[in-house]
Design a protein around this motif. Structure first.
Motif, PDB file in Angstrom:
ATOM      1  N   ILE A 299     -13.740  -9.444  -3.288  1.00 14.49           N
ATOM      2  CA  ILE A 299     -13.391  -9.094  -4.659  1.00 14.49           C
ATOM      3  C   ILE A 299     -12.945  -7.636  -4.725  1.00 14.49           C
ATOM      4  O   ILE A 299     -13.621  -6.749  -4.187  1.00 14.49           O
ATOM      5  N   LYS A 300     -11.831  -7.399  -5.368  1.00 13.11           N
ATOM      6  CA  LYS A 300     -11.306  -6.038  -5.530  1.00 13.11           C
ATOM      7  C   LYS A 300     -12.321  -5.178  -6.291  1.00 13.11           C
ATOM      8  O   LYS A 300     -12.878  -5.603  -7.304  1.00 13.11           O
ATOM      9  N   PRO A 301     -12.603  -3.971  -5.799  1.00 16.62           N
ATOM     10  CA  PRO A 301     -13.492  -3.059  -6.529  1.00 16.62           C
ATOM     11  C   PRO A 301     -12.953  -2.781  -7.936  1.00 16.62           C
ATOM     12  O   PRO A 301     -11.745  -2.904  -8.190  1.00 16.62           O
ATOM     13  N   ASP A 302     -13.838  -2.404  -8.829  1.00 17.97           N
ATOM     14  CA  ASP A 302     -13.472  -2.172 -10.223  1.00 17.97           C
ATOM     15  C   ASP A 302     -12.835  -0.794 -10.381  1.00 17.97           C
ATOM     16  O   ASP A 302     -13.372   0.107 -11.030  1.00 17.97           O
TER      17      ASP A 302
ATOM     18  N   ALA B   8      -1.966  -3.989  -4.094  1.00 20.55           N
ATOM     19  CA  ALA B   8      -2.248  -5.419  -4.282  1.00 20.55           C
ATOM     20  C   ALA B   8      -3.397  -5.784  -3.344  1.00 20.55           C
ATOM     21  O   ALA B   8      -3.295  -5.607  -2.125  1.00 20.55           O
ATOM     22  N   TRP B   9      -4.484  -6.280  -3.904  1.00 21.65           N
ATOM     23  CA  TRP B   9      -5.695  -6.506  -3.106  1.00 21.65           C
ATOM     24  C   TRP B   9      -5.518  -7.700  -2.170  1.00 21.65           C
ATOM     25  O   TRP B   9      -5.222  -8.811  -2.606  1.00 21.65           O
TER      26      TRP B   9
ATOM     27  N   HIS C 121      -3.893   3.696  -0.371  1.00 23.20           N
ATOM     28  CA  HIS C 121      -3.983   3.247  -1.768  1.00 23.20           C
ATOM     29  C   HIS C 121      -3.525   1.797  -1.815  1.00 23.20           C
ATOM     30  O   HIS C 121      -2.363   1.502  -1.514  1.00 23.20           O
ATOM     31  N   VAL C 122      -4.426   0.903  -2.178  1.00 29.89           N
ATOM     32  CA  VAL C 122      -4.147  -0.526  -2.099  1.00 29.89           C
ATOM     33  C   VAL C 122      -3.638  -1.021  -3.450  1.00 29.89           C
ATOM     34  O   VAL C 122      -4.408  -1.204  -4.395  1.00 29.89           O
TER      35      VAL C 122
ATOM     36  N   CYS D 116       0.835  -1.198   0.000  1.00 29.60           N
ATOM     37  CA  CYS D 116       0.000   0.000   0.000  1.00 29.60           C
ATOM     38  C   CYS D 116       0.874   1.254   0.000  1.00 29.60           C
ATOM     39  O   CYS D 116       2.057   1.201   0.342  1.00 29.60           O
TER      40      CYS D 116
ATOM     41  N   VAL E  15      -6.625   1.389  -8.885  1.00 32.79           N
ATOM     42  CA  VAL E  15      -6.071   1.313  -7.527  1.00 32.79           C
ATOM     43  C   VAL E  15      -7.150   1.830  -6.572  1.00 32.79           C
ATOM     44  O   VAL E  15      -7.432   3.020  -6.554  1.00 32.79           O
ATOM     45  N   PRO E  16      -7.775   0.963  -5.793  1.00 29.83           N
ATOM     46  CA  PRO E  16      -8.780   1.414  -4.828  1.00 29.83           C
ATOM     47  C   PRO E  16      -8.138   2.274  -3.734  1.00 29.83           C
ATOM     48  O   PRO E  16      -6.983   2.045  -3.341  1.00 29.83           O
TER      49      PRO E  16
ATOM     50  N   LEU F 271     -12.480  -5.844   4.338  1.00 29.74           N
ATOM     51  CA  LEU F 271     -12.648  -5.489   2.931  1.00 29.74           C
ATOM     52  C   LEU F 271     -13.496  -6.519   2.195  1.00 29.74           C
ATOM     53  O   LEU F 271     -13.592  -7.677   2.622  1.00 29.74           O
TER      54      LEU F 271
END
Length: 432
Positions: free
Chosen positions: A413-416, A360-361, A357-358, A345, A419-420, A410
Protein backbone atom coordinates in the motif's frame (compact mmCIF):
# COMPACT_ATOMS: atom_id res chain seq x y z
CA UNK A 1 25.63 16.23 -12.98
CA UNK A 2 25.72 19.32 -15.16
CA UNK A 3 27.60 22.36 -13.87
CA UNK A 4 26.50 25.56 -15.62
CA UNK A 5 29.05 28.29 -16.19
CA UNK A 6 29.43 30.89 -13.42
CA UNK A 7 26.96 33.78 -13.58
CA UNK A 8 27.57 37.49 -13.04
CA UNK A 9 24.92 37.55 -10.33
CA UNK A 10 25.25 35.39 -7.22
CA UNK A 11 23.26 32.23 -7.93
CA UNK A 12 24.99 30.12 -5.26
CA UNK A 13 22.12 30.54 -2.79
CA UNK A 14 19.57 30.26 -5.60
CA UNK A 15 20.53 26.77 -6.76
CA UNK A 16 20.43 25.62 -3.15
CA UNK A 17 17.07 27.09 -2.13
CA UNK A 18 15.19 25.81 -5.23
CA UNK A 19 11.69 27.02 -4.28
CA UNK A 20 10.27 30.55 -4.30
CA UNK A 21 7.03 32.51 -4.32
CA UNK A 22 5.93 34.82 -7.14
CA UNK A 23 3.32 37.45 -6.24
CA UNK A 24 1.28 39.23 -8.92
CA UNK A 25 -0.72 42.05 -7.36
CA UNK A 26 -2.03 45.30 -8.77
CA UNK A 27 -5.14 47.12 -9.92
CA UNK A 28 -6.10 44.12 -12.07
CA UNK A 29 -7.06 42.25 -8.88
CA UNK A 30 -10.29 44.28 -8.79
CA UNK A 31 -11.83 43.21 -12.13
CA UNK A 32 -10.62 39.74 -11.02
CA UNK A 33 -10.56 38.28 -14.51
CA UNK A 34 -6.89 38.13 -15.53
CA UNK A 35 -3.90 40.43 -15.02
CA UNK A 36 -3.99 41.21 -18.76
CA UNK A 37 -7.62 42.36 -18.59
CA UNK A 38 -6.83 45.90 -19.79
CA UNK A 39 -5.19 44.57 -22.95
CA UNK A 40 -7.50 41.61 -23.55
CA UNK A 41 -10.64 43.75 -23.31
CA UNK A 42 -8.99 46.84 -24.85
CA UNK A 43 -10.04 49.01 -21.92
CA UNK A 44 -9.26 52.68 -22.49
CA UNK A 45 -6.97 54.19 -19.81
CA UNK A 46 -9.72 56.66 -18.89
CA UNK A 47 -12.09 53.78 -18.13
CA UNK A 48 -9.42 51.70 -16.41
CA UNK A 49 -8.82 54.57 -13.99
CA UNK A 50 -11.88 53.48 -11.98
CA UNK A 51 -9.71 50.72 -10.49
CA UNK A 52 -7.02 53.21 -9.47
CA UNK A 53 -9.61 55.38 -7.78
CA UNK A 54 -10.94 52.45 -5.75
CA UNK A 55 -7.87 50.40 -4.86
CA UNK A 56 -7.92 50.00 -1.09
CA UNK A 57 -6.41 46.73 0.21
CA UNK A 58 -7.47 47.29 3.80
CA UNK A 59 -6.60 43.71 4.85
CA UNK A 60 -3.05 43.75 3.46
CA UNK A 61 -0.75 42.12 5.99
CA UNK A 62 2.56 41.02 4.44
CA UNK A 63 3.51 39.24 7.67
CA UNK A 64 0.72 36.75 6.95
CA UNK A 65 1.92 36.34 3.36
CA UNK A 66 5.47 35.77 4.57
CA UNK A 67 4.39 33.21 7.15
CA UNK A 68 2.46 31.25 4.52
CA UNK A 69 5.42 31.31 2.13
CA UNK A 70 7.83 30.20 4.83
CA UNK A 71 5.50 27.45 6.04
CA UNK A 72 5.13 26.22 2.44
CA UNK A 73 8.89 25.68 2.31
CA UNK A 74 9.62 28.64 0.03
CA UNK A 75 12.96 30.39 0.50
CA UNK A 76 12.66 33.54 -1.61
CA UNK A 77 9.95 35.78 -3.04
CA UNK A 78 9.48 38.03 -6.08
CA UNK A 79 6.74 40.69 -5.97
CA UNK A 80 5.40 42.74 -8.88
CA UNK A 81 6.47 46.32 -8.21
CA UNK A 82 4.88 47.36 -11.53
CA UNK A 83 3.01 45.18 -14.00
CA UNK A 84 2.07 45.95 -17.62
CA UNK A 85 -0.76 48.26 -16.53
CA UNK A 86 1.91 50.70 -15.30
CA UNK A 87 0.62 50.98 -11.72
CA UNK A 88 3.40 51.17 -9.11
CA UNK A 89 3.26 49.49 -5.71
CA UNK A 90 5.68 51.95 -4.12
CA UNK A 91 5.91 55.72 -3.67
CA UNK A 92 7.91 56.43 -6.82
CA UNK A 93 9.00 60.00 -7.39
CA UNK A 94 8.57 59.60 -11.15
CA UNK A 95 4.83 58.98 -11.46
CA UNK A 96 1.50 59.82 -9.87
CA UNK A 97 0.13 56.41 -10.87
CA UNK A 98 1.10 54.73 -7.62
CA UNK A 99 -0.28 53.10 -4.50
CA UNK A 100 0.18 56.19 -2.32
CA UNK A 101 -2.32 58.12 -4.48
CA UNK A 102 -5.06 55.49 -4.17
CA UNK A 103 -7.61 55.42 -1.32
CA UNK A 104 -5.19 53.08 0.48
CA UNK A 105 -2.65 55.89 0.53
CA UNK A 106 0.34 53.91 1.77
CA UNK A 107 3.41 52.26 0.31
CA UNK A 108 3.09 48.46 0.26
CA UNK A 109 6.65 47.66 -0.81
CA UNK A 110 8.47 48.65 2.38
CA UNK A 111 6.34 46.48 4.70
CA UNK A 112 6.59 43.63 2.18
CA UNK A 113 10.37 43.77 2.19
CA UNK A 114 10.53 43.97 5.98
CA UNK A 115 8.03 41.15 6.56
CA UNK A 116 9.64 38.65 4.23
CA UNK A 117 13.15 39.41 5.44
CA UNK A 118 12.00 38.99 9.04
CA UNK A 119 10.59 35.58 8.04
CA UNK A 120 14.01 34.56 6.69
CA UNK A 121 13.21 34.80 2.98
CA UNK A 122 15.27 36.56 0.34
CA UNK A 123 13.49 39.42 -1.39
CA UNK A 124 13.11 40.02 -5.12
CA UNK A 125 11.34 42.53 -7.36
CA UNK A 126 9.48 42.05 -10.64
CA UNK A 127 9.41 45.11 -12.92
CA UNK A 128 7.46 45.26 -16.16
CA UNK A 129 9.24 46.71 -19.17
CA UNK A 130 5.77 47.24 -20.64
CA UNK A 131 3.65 50.17 -19.45
CA UNK A 132 0.17 50.85 -20.85
CA UNK A 133 -0.24 53.98 -18.73
CA UNK A 134 2.93 55.95 -19.45
CA UNK A 135 2.36 58.75 -22.01
CA UNK A 136 5.67 58.05 -23.79
CA UNK A 137 5.16 54.30 -24.17
CA UNK A 138 4.32 53.77 -27.87
CA UNK A 139 1.15 51.88 -28.70
CA UNK A 140 1.88 48.39 -30.09
CA UNK A 141 0.40 44.93 -30.55
CA UNK A 142 -0.10 44.43 -26.80
CA UNK A 143 -1.38 47.90 -25.93
CA UNK A 144 -5.09 48.30 -25.08
CA UNK A 145 -5.31 51.14 -27.64
CA UNK A 146 -3.87 49.06 -30.50
CA UNK A 147 -7.13 49.19 -32.47
CA UNK A 148 -7.89 52.83 -31.77
CA UNK A 149 -8.39 54.59 -35.13
CA UNK A 150 -5.87 57.29 -34.15
CA UNK A 151 -3.21 54.96 -32.72
CA UNK A 152 -0.57 55.78 -35.32
CA UNK A 153 -1.18 59.49 -34.90
CA UNK A 154 -0.98 59.22 -31.11
CA UNK A 155 2.37 57.45 -31.40
CA UNK A 156 3.90 60.49 -33.12
CA UNK A 157 4.02 62.29 -29.77
CA UNK A 158 5.35 59.33 -27.79
CA UNK A 159 9.10 59.18 -27.15
CA UNK A 160 10.42 55.75 -26.17
CA UNK A 161 13.77 57.23 -25.10
CA UNK A 162 11.99 59.21 -22.40
CA UNK A 163 10.26 56.05 -21.27
CA UNK A 164 13.57 54.14 -21.18
CA UNK A 165 14.99 56.87 -18.93
CA UNK A 166 11.87 56.58 -16.75
CA UNK A 167 12.53 52.86 -16.30
CA UNK A 168 16.14 53.46 -15.28
CA UNK A 169 15.03 56.06 -12.76
CA UNK A 170 12.49 53.71 -11.23
CA UNK A 171 14.85 50.74 -11.10
CA UNK A 172 17.38 53.00 -9.39
CA UNK A 173 14.74 53.67 -6.73
CA UNK A 174 14.01 49.97 -6.34
CA UNK A 175 17.67 49.02 -5.97
CA UNK A 176 18.65 51.84 -3.60
CA UNK A 177 15.68 52.43 -1.29
CA UNK A 178 14.83 48.95 0.01
CA UNK A 179 18.10 47.38 1.09
CA UNK A 180 19.63 44.36 -0.57
CA UNK A 181 17.48 42.92 -3.35
CA UNK A 182 18.38 39.38 -4.41
CA UNK A 183 16.45 39.06 -7.69
CA UNK A 184 15.35 41.53 -10.40
CA UNK A 185 12.79 40.05 -12.77
CA UNK A 186 12.34 42.33 -15.83
CA UNK A 187 9.45 41.32 -18.09
CA UNK A 188 9.41 41.17 -21.19
CA UNK A 189 10.64 41.74 -24.79
CA UNK A 190 8.80 41.11 -28.07
CA UNK A 191 10.83 42.52 -30.99
CA UNK A 192 9.55 41.87 -34.49
CA UNK A 193 5.88 41.64 -33.52
CA UNK A 194 4.55 44.41 -35.76
CA UNK A 195 0.85 45.28 -35.76
CA UNK A 196 -0.81 47.86 -38.01
CA UNK A 197 2.55 49.50 -38.68
CA UNK A 198 3.41 49.60 -34.95
CA UNK A 199 6.55 47.59 -34.06
CA UNK A 200 7.13 45.45 -31.00
CA UNK A 201 9.87 46.21 -28.50
CA UNK A 202 13.25 44.76 -27.60
CA UNK A 203 16.66 45.80 -26.35
CA UNK A 204 16.88 48.84 -28.62
CA UNK A 205 13.63 50.33 -27.34
CA UNK A 206 14.33 49.47 -23.68
CA UNK A 207 17.97 50.62 -24.03
CA UNK A 208 18.70 47.35 -22.31
CA UNK A 209 22.46 47.71 -22.39
CA UNK A 210 22.24 50.91 -20.32
CA UNK A 211 19.77 49.29 -17.99
CA UNK A 212 21.98 46.24 -17.58
CA UNK A 213 25.03 48.36 -16.69
CA UNK A 214 22.96 50.33 -14.19
CA UNK A 215 21.71 47.18 -12.47
CA UNK A 216 25.21 45.69 -12.25
CA UNK A 217 26.55 48.96 -10.84
CA UNK A 218 23.86 49.33 -8.19
CA UNK A 219 23.57 45.65 -7.25
CA UNK A 220 26.54 43.60 -8.51
CA UNK A 221 25.34 40.35 -6.92
CA UNK A 222 21.69 40.57 -7.95
CA UNK A 223 20.20 37.78 -10.08
CA UNK A 224 18.87 39.16 -13.38
CA UNK A 225 16.50 37.24 -15.64
CA UNK A 226 16.66 36.70 -19.40
CA UNK A 227 13.87 38.94 -20.74
CA UNK A 228 15.75 42.12 -21.66
CA UNK A 229 16.52 40.81 -25.18
CA UNK A 230 20.25 40.79 -24.47
CA UNK A 231 22.95 38.22 -25.31
CA UNK A 232 22.52 35.03 -23.28
CA UNK A 233 25.68 35.57 -21.24
CA UNK A 234 24.22 38.76 -19.76
CA UNK A 235 21.38 36.88 -18.07
CA UNK A 236 21.88 34.89 -14.90
CA UNK A 237 18.83 32.64 -15.25
CA UNK A 238 16.65 31.22 -18.00
CA UNK A 239 12.94 31.48 -17.19
CA UNK A 240 10.61 28.94 -18.87
CA UNK A 241 7.02 30.03 -18.17
CA UNK A 242 3.96 27.80 -17.78
CA UNK A 243 5.57 24.64 -19.12
CA UNK A 244 7.52 21.78 -17.57
CA UNK A 245 11.00 21.12 -18.98
CA UNK A 246 11.72 17.43 -19.49
CA UNK A 247 15.48 17.87 -19.29
CA UNK A 248 18.02 20.36 -17.95
CA UNK A 249 17.42 23.65 -19.76
CA UNK A 250 20.20 24.54 -22.18
CA UNK A 251 21.09 27.56 -24.32
CA UNK A 252 23.09 26.84 -27.47
CA UNK A 253 23.64 23.34 -26.13
CA UNK A 254 25.08 24.52 -22.81
CA UNK A 255 23.32 23.87 -19.47
CA UNK A 256 22.26 27.05 -17.66
CA UNK A 257 20.87 28.08 -14.30
CA UNK A 258 17.10 28.11 -14.74
CA UNK A 259 13.82 28.77 -13.01
CA UNK A 260 10.34 27.67 -14.07
CA UNK A 261 7.56 30.11 -13.18
CA UNK A 262 4.13 28.56 -12.70
CA UNK A 263 0.67 29.38 -11.37
CA UNK A 264 -1.77 27.59 -9.07
CA UNK A 265 -4.48 28.16 -11.68
CA UNK A 266 -4.57 29.62 -15.20
CA UNK A 267 -3.63 33.24 -14.50
CA UNK A 268 -1.08 35.23 -12.51
CA UNK A 269 -3.33 37.88 -11.01
CA UNK A 270 -6.39 37.17 -8.87
CA UNK A 271 -9.05 35.56 -11.08
CA UNK A 272 -12.16 34.93 -9.04
CA UNK A 273 -13.95 32.59 -11.49
CA UNK A 274 -10.98 30.72 -12.97
CA UNK A 275 -11.36 27.02 -12.16
CA UNK A 276 -8.28 25.16 -13.45
CA UNK A 277 -6.62 24.95 -10.04
CA UNK A 278 -3.97 22.25 -9.88
CA UNK A 279 -4.41 19.15 -7.74
CA UNK A 280 -2.09 18.38 -4.81
CA UNK A 281 -0.36 15.72 -6.92
CA UNK A 282 0.27 18.14 -9.76
CA UNK A 283 1.67 20.78 -7.41
CA UNK A 284 4.15 18.44 -5.76
CA UNK A 285 5.17 16.71 -8.98
CA UNK A 286 5.89 20.08 -10.63
CA UNK A 287 8.32 20.99 -7.87
CA UNK A 288 10.01 17.61 -7.95
CA UNK A 289 10.23 17.47 -11.73
CA UNK A 290 11.82 20.92 -11.80
CA UNK A 291 14.54 20.11 -9.28
CA UNK A 292 15.13 16.71 -10.89
CA UNK A 293 15.99 18.62 -14.09
CA UNK A 294 18.35 21.01 -12.30
CA UNK A 295 16.00 23.97 -11.94
CA UNK A 296 14.11 26.16 -9.47
CA UNK A 297 10.35 26.56 -9.14
CA UNK A 298 8.81 30.02 -8.68
CA UNK A 299 5.16 29.37 -7.81
CA UNK A 300 2.73 32.29 -8.10
CA UNK A 301 -0.05 33.61 -5.90
CA UNK A 302 -2.44 36.43 -6.89
CA UNK A 303 -3.76 38.30 -3.83
CA UNK A 304 -7.31 39.66 -3.76
CA UNK A 305 -8.21 43.37 -4.02
CA UNK A 306 -8.41 43.45 -0.22
CA UNK A 307 -4.86 42.18 0.11
CA UNK A 308 -5.54 38.61 1.22
CA UNK A 309 -4.77 35.21 -0.27
CA UNK A 310 -8.03 33.41 -1.01
CA UNK A 311 -8.72 30.00 0.47
CA UNK A 312 -7.76 28.12 -2.70
CA UNK A 313 -4.29 29.69 -2.64
CA UNK A 314 -3.92 29.00 1.07
CA UNK A 315 -4.91 25.37 0.53
CA UNK A 316 -2.36 24.99 -2.28
CA UNK A 317 0.39 26.48 -0.12
CA UNK A 318 -0.57 24.11 2.68
CA UNK A 319 -0.09 21.17 0.27
CA UNK A 320 3.49 22.26 -0.27
CA UNK A 321 4.00 22.89 3.43
CA UNK A 322 2.93 19.43 4.53
CA UNK A 323 5.01 17.66 1.88
CA UNK A 324 8.10 19.86 2.35
CA UNK A 325 7.95 19.37 6.10
CA UNK A 326 8.51 15.66 5.51
CA UNK A 327 10.58 15.60 2.31
CA UNK A 328 12.48 18.89 2.01
CA UNK A 329 15.84 17.10 2.12
CA UNK A 330 15.26 15.93 -1.45
CA UNK A 331 14.76 19.54 -2.65
CA UNK A 332 17.08 21.97 -0.81
CA UNK A 333 20.62 21.73 -2.14
CA UNK A 334 19.63 18.93 -4.50
CA UNK A 335 19.84 18.73 -8.27
CA UNK A 336 19.53 16.31 -11.18
CA UNK A 337 20.89 12.85 -10.37
CA UNK A 338 23.55 11.00 -12.31
CA UNK A 339 21.60 7.75 -12.17
CA UNK A 340 18.90 6.34 -14.43
CA UNK A 341 15.38 6.98 -13.20
CA UNK A 342 13.02 4.03 -12.73
CA UNK A 343 9.69 4.05 -14.53
CA UNK A 344 7.29 6.69 -13.16
CA UNK A 345 9.92 8.19 -10.87
CA UNK A 346 12.08 11.31 -10.62
CA UNK A 347 15.47 11.39 -8.94
CA UNK A 348 17.43 14.17 -7.28
CA UNK A 349 20.86 13.98 -5.68
CA UNK A 350 22.82 15.78 -2.98
CA UNK A 351 26.28 14.56 -2.07
CA UNK A 352 26.08 10.88 -1.12
CA UNK A 353 22.26 10.89 -1.02
CA UNK A 354 20.04 10.00 -3.98
CA UNK A 355 16.32 10.66 -3.65
CA UNK A 356 13.78 8.60 -5.57
CA UNK A 357 10.38 10.33 -5.90
CA UNK A 358 7.76 7.72 -6.75
CA UNK A 359 5.07 9.30 -8.93
CA UNK A 360 3.10 6.07 -9.56
CA UNK A 361 3.18 3.45 -6.80
CA UNK A 362 4.42 0.07 -8.07
CA UNK A 363 3.56 -3.38 -6.84
CA UNK A 364 6.04 -4.49 -4.19
CA UNK A 365 9.33 -3.84 -5.99
CA UNK A 366 11.24 -0.91 -7.45
CA UNK A 367 14.19 -1.56 -9.76
CA UNK A 368 17.17 0.79 -9.85
CA UNK A 369 19.64 0.10 -12.64
CA UNK A 370 23.31 0.73 -11.96
CA UNK A 371 22.89 1.03 -8.19
CA UNK A 372 23.12 -2.60 -7.11
CA UNK A 373 26.55 -2.31 -5.47
CA UNK A 374 26.42 1.39 -4.61
CA UNK A 375 23.79 1.75 -1.88
CA UNK A 376 24.51 1.29 1.81
CA UNK A 377 21.01 2.02 3.17
CA UNK A 378 17.53 3.02 2.02
CA UNK A 379 14.70 4.68 3.93
CA UNK A 380 11.50 6.64 3.44
CA UNK A 381 11.88 10.37 4.08
CA UNK A 382 8.38 10.86 5.50
CA UNK A 383 8.88 8.58 8.52
CA UNK A 384 12.52 7.45 8.38
CA UNK A 385 11.64 3.76 8.12
CA UNK A 386 14.04 1.32 6.45
CA UNK A 387 13.43 -0.17 3.02
CA UNK A 388 15.06 -3.61 2.48
CA UNK A 389 17.64 -3.92 -0.31
CA UNK A 390 17.76 -6.96 -2.59
CA UNK A 391 20.19 -7.89 -5.33
CA UNK A 392 19.99 -10.67 -7.92
CA UNK A 393 17.19 -12.56 -6.21
CA UNK A 394 14.62 -14.77 -7.96
CA UNK A 395 12.47 -11.73 -8.84
CA UNK A 396 15.26 -10.08 -10.81
CA UNK A 397 16.02 -13.36 -12.55
CA UNK A 398 12.41 -13.79 -13.65
CA UNK A 399 12.17 -10.18 -14.86
CA UNK A 400 15.59 -10.27 -16.51
CA UNK A 401 16.73 -7.19 -14.65
CA UNK A 402 19.98 -5.74 -15.90
CA UNK A 403 23.30 -6.28 -14.21
CA UNK A 404 23.94 -4.33 -11.03
CA UNK A 405 20.24 -3.61 -10.55
CA UNK A 406 19.16 -2.73 -7.03
CA UNK A 407 15.74 -3.97 -5.95
CA UNK A 408 13.82 -2.15 -3.25
CA UNK A 409 11.10 -4.12 -1.50
CA UNK A 410 8.21 -1.69 -0.96
CA UNK A 411 4.99 -1.93 1.04
CA UNK A 412 2.01 -3.08 -0.98
CA UNK A 413 0.00 0.00 0.00
CA UNK A 414 1.32 3.43 -0.96
CA UNK A 415 2.29 5.50 2.11
CA UNK A 416 -0.04 8.37 2.96
CA UNK A 417 2.15 10.97 1.24
CA UNK A 418 1.28 12.83 -1.97
CA UNK A 419 4.58 11.70 -3.50
CA UNK A 420 6.62 9.27 -1.37
CA UNK A 421 10.39 9.81 -1.40
CA UNK A 422 13.03 7.13 -0.87
CA UNK A 423 16.46 8.23 0.30
CA UNK A 424 19.37 6.10 -0.89
CA UNK A 425 22.56 6.50 1.08
CA UNK A 426 25.47 5.74 -1.22
CA UNK A 427 28.59 3.91 -0.13
CA UNK A 428 31.58 6.20 0.26
CA UNK A 429 33.26 4.98 -2.93
CA UNK A 430 30.07 5.69 -4.93
CA UNK A 431 29.72 9.40 -4.15
CA UNK A 432 29.71 11.50 -7.32
Amino acid sequence: MYKPKPTDGDTSWFVHDRFGMFIHWGLYAQPARHEWVQSKEEIHPDEYRKYFERFNPVDYDPKKWAAMARDAGMKYVVLTTKHHEGFCNWDSAYTDYKITNTPYGKDVLTPYVEAFRDAGLRVGFYYSLIDWHHPDFPIDILHPLRNHPDALEMNKSRDITKYAAYMRNQITELLTQFGEISVLWCDFSYPGREYRGMPGKGHEEWESEKLYKLVRKLAPNIILDDRLDLPKEMADIKTPEQWQPTEWVKVDGEPVVWEACQTFSGSWGYYRDEMTWKSPGQLIRMLINTVARGGNLLMNVGPTPKGTLDQRAQDALAVYGEWMDQCHESIYGATQSDYKEPLDCRMTQKGNKVYVHVFAWPFKHLYLEGLGDKVAYARFLHDGSEIPLKLNDWVSQHLQAGENTLILELPIIKPDVVVPVIELELKACSTS
